[in-house]
Structures are given as structure tokens and as C-alpha cells.
Design a protein around this motif. Sequence first.
Motif, mmCIF file in Angstrom:
data_model
loop_
_atom_site.group_PDB
_atom_site.id
_atom_site.type_symbol
_atom_site.label_atom_id
_atom_site.label_comp_id
_atom_site.label_asym_id
_atom_site.label_seq_id
_atom_site.Cartn_x
_atom_site.Cartn_y
_atom_site.Cartn_z
ATOM 1 N N LYS A 24 53.938 31.739 -4.111
ATOM 2 C CA LYS A 24 51.809 32.045 -3.243
ATOM 3 C C LYS A 24 52.920 32.601 -1.856
ATOM 4 N N GLY A 27 47.156 34.891 1.424
ATOM 5 C CA GLY A 27 45.466 33.999 1.155
ATOM 6 C C GLY A 27 45.149 34.680 -0.257
ATOM 7 N N ASP A 30 46.104 31.317 -2.667
ATOM 8 C CA ASP A 30 45.680 30.292 -2.166
ATOM 9 C C ASP A 30 44.624 30.020 -2.694
ATOM 10 N N ARG A 269 51.598 35.954 7.916
ATOM 11 C CA ARG A 269 52.615 37.262 7.968
ATOM 12 C C ARG A 269 52.778 38.783 8.859
ATOM 13 N N LYS A 274 47.988 42.261 11.208
ATOM 14 C CA LYS A 274 47.747 41.082 11.784
ATOM 15 C C LYS A 274 48.124 41.168 13.422
ATOM 16 N N LEU A 296 55.135 30.592 13.074
ATOM 17 C CA LEU A 296 56.120 30.775 11.573
ATOM 18 C C LEU A 296 55.525 32.167 10.790
ATOM 19 N N THR A 328 60.536 32.817 8.881
ATOM 20 C CA THR A 328 60.884 32.342 7.487
ATOM 21 C C THR A 328 59.619 31.725 6.985
ATOM 22 N N TYR A 329 59.287 31.565 5.951
ATOM 23 C CA TYR A 329 58.549 30.953 5.459
ATOM 24 C C TYR A 329 58.248 29.710 4.459
ATOM 25 N N ASP A 330 57.452 29.130 4.997
ATOM 26 C CA ASP A 330 57.804 27.271 5.018
ATOM 27 C C ASP A 330 56.687 26.504 4.776
ATOM 28 N N TYR A 338 49.403 23.379 11.742
ATOM 29 C CA TYR A 338 48.225 23.021 11.349
ATOM 30 C C TYR A 338 47.943 22.367 12.428
ATOM 31 N N LEU A 355 42.148 33.008 5.810
ATOM 32 C CA LEU A 355 41.964 32.040 5.449
ATOM 33 C C LEU A 355 42.865 30.562 6.917
HETATM 34 P P1 ADP Z 1 46.761 37.119 3.990
HETATM 35 O O1 ADP Z 1 46.205 36.737 2.591
HETATM 36 O O2 ADP Z 1 46.577 37.876 4.363
HETATM 37 O O3 ADP Z 1 48.710 37.412 4.810
HETATM 38 P P2 ADP Z 1 45.470 34.437 4.806
HETATM 39 O O4 ADP Z 1 45.177 33.958 6.283
HETATM 40 O O5 ADP Z 1 44.536 35.212 3.777
HETATM 41 O O6 ADP Z 1 46.423 35.751 5.253
HETATM 42 O O7 ADP Z 1 46.560 33.705 4.259
HETATM 43 C C1 ADP Z 1 46.984 33.397 4.394
HETATM 44 C C2 ADP Z 1 48.237 32.510 4.210
HETATM 45 O O8 ADP Z 1 48.895 32.001 4.199
HETATM 46 C C3 ADP Z 1 47.473 30.903 5.037
HETATM 47 O O9 ADP Z 1 47.341 29.492 3.954
HETATM 48 C C4 ADP Z 1 48.554 30.105 5.657
HETATM 49 O O10 ADP Z 1 48.622 29.089 6.327
HETATM 50 C C5 ADP Z 1 50.092 31.620 4.547
HETATM 51 N N1 ADP Z 1 51.187 31.424 5.157
HETATM 52 C C6 ADP Z 1 51.745 32.526 6.344
HETATM 53 N N2 ADP Z 1 52.334 32.912 6.572
HETATM 54 C C7 ADP Z 1 53.406 31.753 6.106
HETATM 55 C C8 ADP Z 1 54.226 31.102 6.521
HETATM 56 N N3 ADP Z 1 55.229 32.112 7.296
HETATM 57 N N4 ADP Z 1 55.288 30.221 6.444
HETATM 58 C C9 ADP Z 1 54.263 29.749 5.748
HETATM 59 N N5 ADP Z 1 53.115 29.866 5.490
HETATM 60 C C10 ADP Z 1 52.380 31.008 5.578
#
Ligand code: ADP
Length: 382
Positions: A24, A27, A30, A269, A274, A296, A328-330, A338, A355
Motif C-alpha cells: 500500500k 488510498g 486501501d 504523504r 496535501k 507521520l 516514515t511509513y508506519d 488515529y 480516507l
Molecule cells: P492518498 O491516497 O492521496 O495518499 P488517502 O487519504 O486516500 O490519500 O489515503 C491515505 C492512506 O495512507 C490512509 O490510509 C493513511 O492512513 C495512509 N498513510 C498515509 N501516510 C502514511 C504513513 N506515513 N504511514 C502509514 N500510513 C499512511
Amino acid sequence: SDSTAKEPPMHIVHIAVEMAPIAKVGGLGDVVTSLSRAIQDLGHKVEVIFPKYDCLNLSNVKDLHCRQSFTWGGTEIKVWFGKVEGISVYFLEPQNGMFWVGCVYGKNDESRFGFFCHSALEFLLQSGSSPDIIHCHDWSSAPVAWLYKQQYVHNGLPNGRVVFTIHNLEFGVHHIGKAMAHCDKATTVSYTYSKEVSGHGSIAPHYFKFHGIRNGIDSDIWDPYNDNFIPVHYTSENVVEGKSSAKRALQEKLGLHQTDSPLVGIISRLTAQKGIHLIKHAIYRTLERNGQVVLLGSAPDHRIQGDFSNLAAKLHGEFDGRVKLCLTYDEPLSHLIYAGADFILVPSIFEPCGLTQLTAMRYGSIPIVRKTGGIYIFLTSP
Ligand code: ADP
């Protein structure tokens, strides 16, 4: 879940390059998972065809095994099968090493995904599968739409209809235009966004077959009552206890002071879309007002990542114990934020659906958003 289908069951195949939680980025990942689960729950047969990246999170694939292989495009392609969150997934692994590059995006994406789309259709053809609906997503699997209509309808896969979903019109608009022309139905991820982009050159001529359908989140995957990453499970009955213990755990984990002052969370991101300047502004305003901030996020652009690293060093020094930027991504940490935050900030400049604000509400955090795209709900919209 309700398993009584209103229509006769259909066979639906998604061809996609992101899927939560195995690969992933945003979004799109997801939605491929949650939409598949929701449609399967209605009694339909849903399958996903997916690249077998070397960076897949395999701990979330059940019963993975190699089923067969076929030859296409001058290489052998191994076909693996496994279950992801209860969904049947076919993983294509070209033996030319095309998906052994350590990432989802960032290495010859256009040619890798073009090859993947073509081999996915070839796999359907060669395995005698004939789905009712082939569903492709964004620029990355857009080629499915025209390859299917130009080559496969006349060549053994006559029954299918192609649905194309735009999750973000910012990327690969040339592919998107072309797929819009060839698909049977096109959708995007909110009604508001469908209106916002209705005049766009790639959309306008095809507007008659274009529908805005708001994304949802999977309430089983995002469930504060059944979440392994938070200390106390909660519903609306014990939300105060659940959220305050998550807040304490978050503060402890990140070295923040244990205080009741409002905690603003940002999970994103880090790209211009954003609202980076608004994010920075809000961090300072929150800190000036004695709040705490947890961010994050990671930036695909190295300059932006560097910029945030500098900001982190500065803020961690200046406001010790009150702010933490985790660049980072975590996934596990995102759950704790959340749950533990009081507010989740989503100041996107544009946002097809978004999302994070939905997940925030699921965890009892208050979203603070800009009035744009899918994060802005028309009370009268379908
Ligand atoms: P996009 O698809 O444009 O990135 P969305 O809001 O549709 O935006 O989806 C973002 C998803 O990615 C959400 O589930 C969010 O929790 C997750 N996410 C974004 N950045 C991170 C991060 N650094 N670590 C973990 N989850 C992340």
C-alpha cells in the motif's frame, strides 16, 4: 455481513498495483481491498490480479503457493495464489525480474505496469477465465481498458465489461484519457470530485458514463474495538477511556509530555496536494497555543523529505516533548495516532476522496479539513 446478493452473482476481477496491507502506498491500496471485500460480501466472486513485487508484505498473504506458469512477452510468468484479507489474489511474477526492484513505484513504472496489464489479460485468456467485469484503477492499470477492447474482446474474452476508476487525476493523465474512451463505465471516488473534474479534457467527452461514488473505509480493518495496535479497545461506550489510554501510549512511545492538552495528528504523504504549507502553519499555531503535534508522513520527493527532516530537528529542539515528526511509513503507528489524537488535520489543496478523515471519525478523532473534493460533503449529494 449480508450475503444475499440482489443481482445474480457476478465474477469481478480487479487488476491493480496497490493493495492494503501487502503493498500500500496510499488510498488506492486501501480501496482495492475494502471494495473487493464489500462486493464479495454481497455474494459476488471477486479476484485480484497483482504484481508479485519482491517487497510484498508476505506475512499478510495466507496459503501462498505457486499454481502454474505461462509464457508471454518473451518471459516465463509464474502465477502464485494466496488470500489477502479473505480475497483471492493471483500474483504474477515475470521471471525477467521486472518486479524485483524493491519498490512499488519509482523504477520504469510505465513499462513495468504496461507489461503487467498486458500479462494479466493474457493470464485470464490462457487460464480460460471469463469475468463479467474487469476493474482497473488509475493510470497504472489504465492500459487494461484499451488492451482489452482492442485485442481481447476479439480474441477469446468476449463477455467482460471494463470499469475504470480514477482515484487521482493528477497522475498519468494521458493514460487516463485513453482509458476513459475505452471503458464501459468510469467512476471516481466522490461525487464532489466528479463535479470538480467534469470539465477536464480527459473527462468531459465521456461524462455520460462517469459516476462519482464516495469511497468508504473497511470498518472491520479500521475498528477501535478490534485493533491490535492500541492499548484499550473501545466503542462509543468507553471512548473516553480508550482514547485517553491511546494518547498516553502515543505520548510515551514518542517521548512527548504526558498532558491532557489537545493533540493534533497528521498522517499523510507529504506532497503539494496535501497542503504542505498549511501543515507547517498548523504545526506552529498548535504549538503556540500549547497543543501537541504528531506528524507521520513521508515524501516521495527527496527535497521535501529533507526539508521536513530539517523542520523536525528544529521543532524537536525548540518544543521538546510537545511535537514529534516521524518521517516514515508506519502502519501500526498510524493506528495509534488515529486513536490517540484529539484532532486529525487534513488540509489538502485538492482531495479526490481522502480516507484519513473517515478513519479519524471511526476512531473518535475530529477531522479538520479544507472544503475540497471528497472531504467536503454536499448534504444533497448522492
Ligand atoms: P492518498 O491516497 O492521496 O495518499 P488517502 O487519504 O486516500 O490519500 O489515503 C491515505 C492512506 O495512507 C490512509 O490510509 C493513511 O492512513 C495512509 N498513510 C498515509 N501516510 C502514511 C504513513 N506515513 N504511514 C502509514 N500510513 C499512511
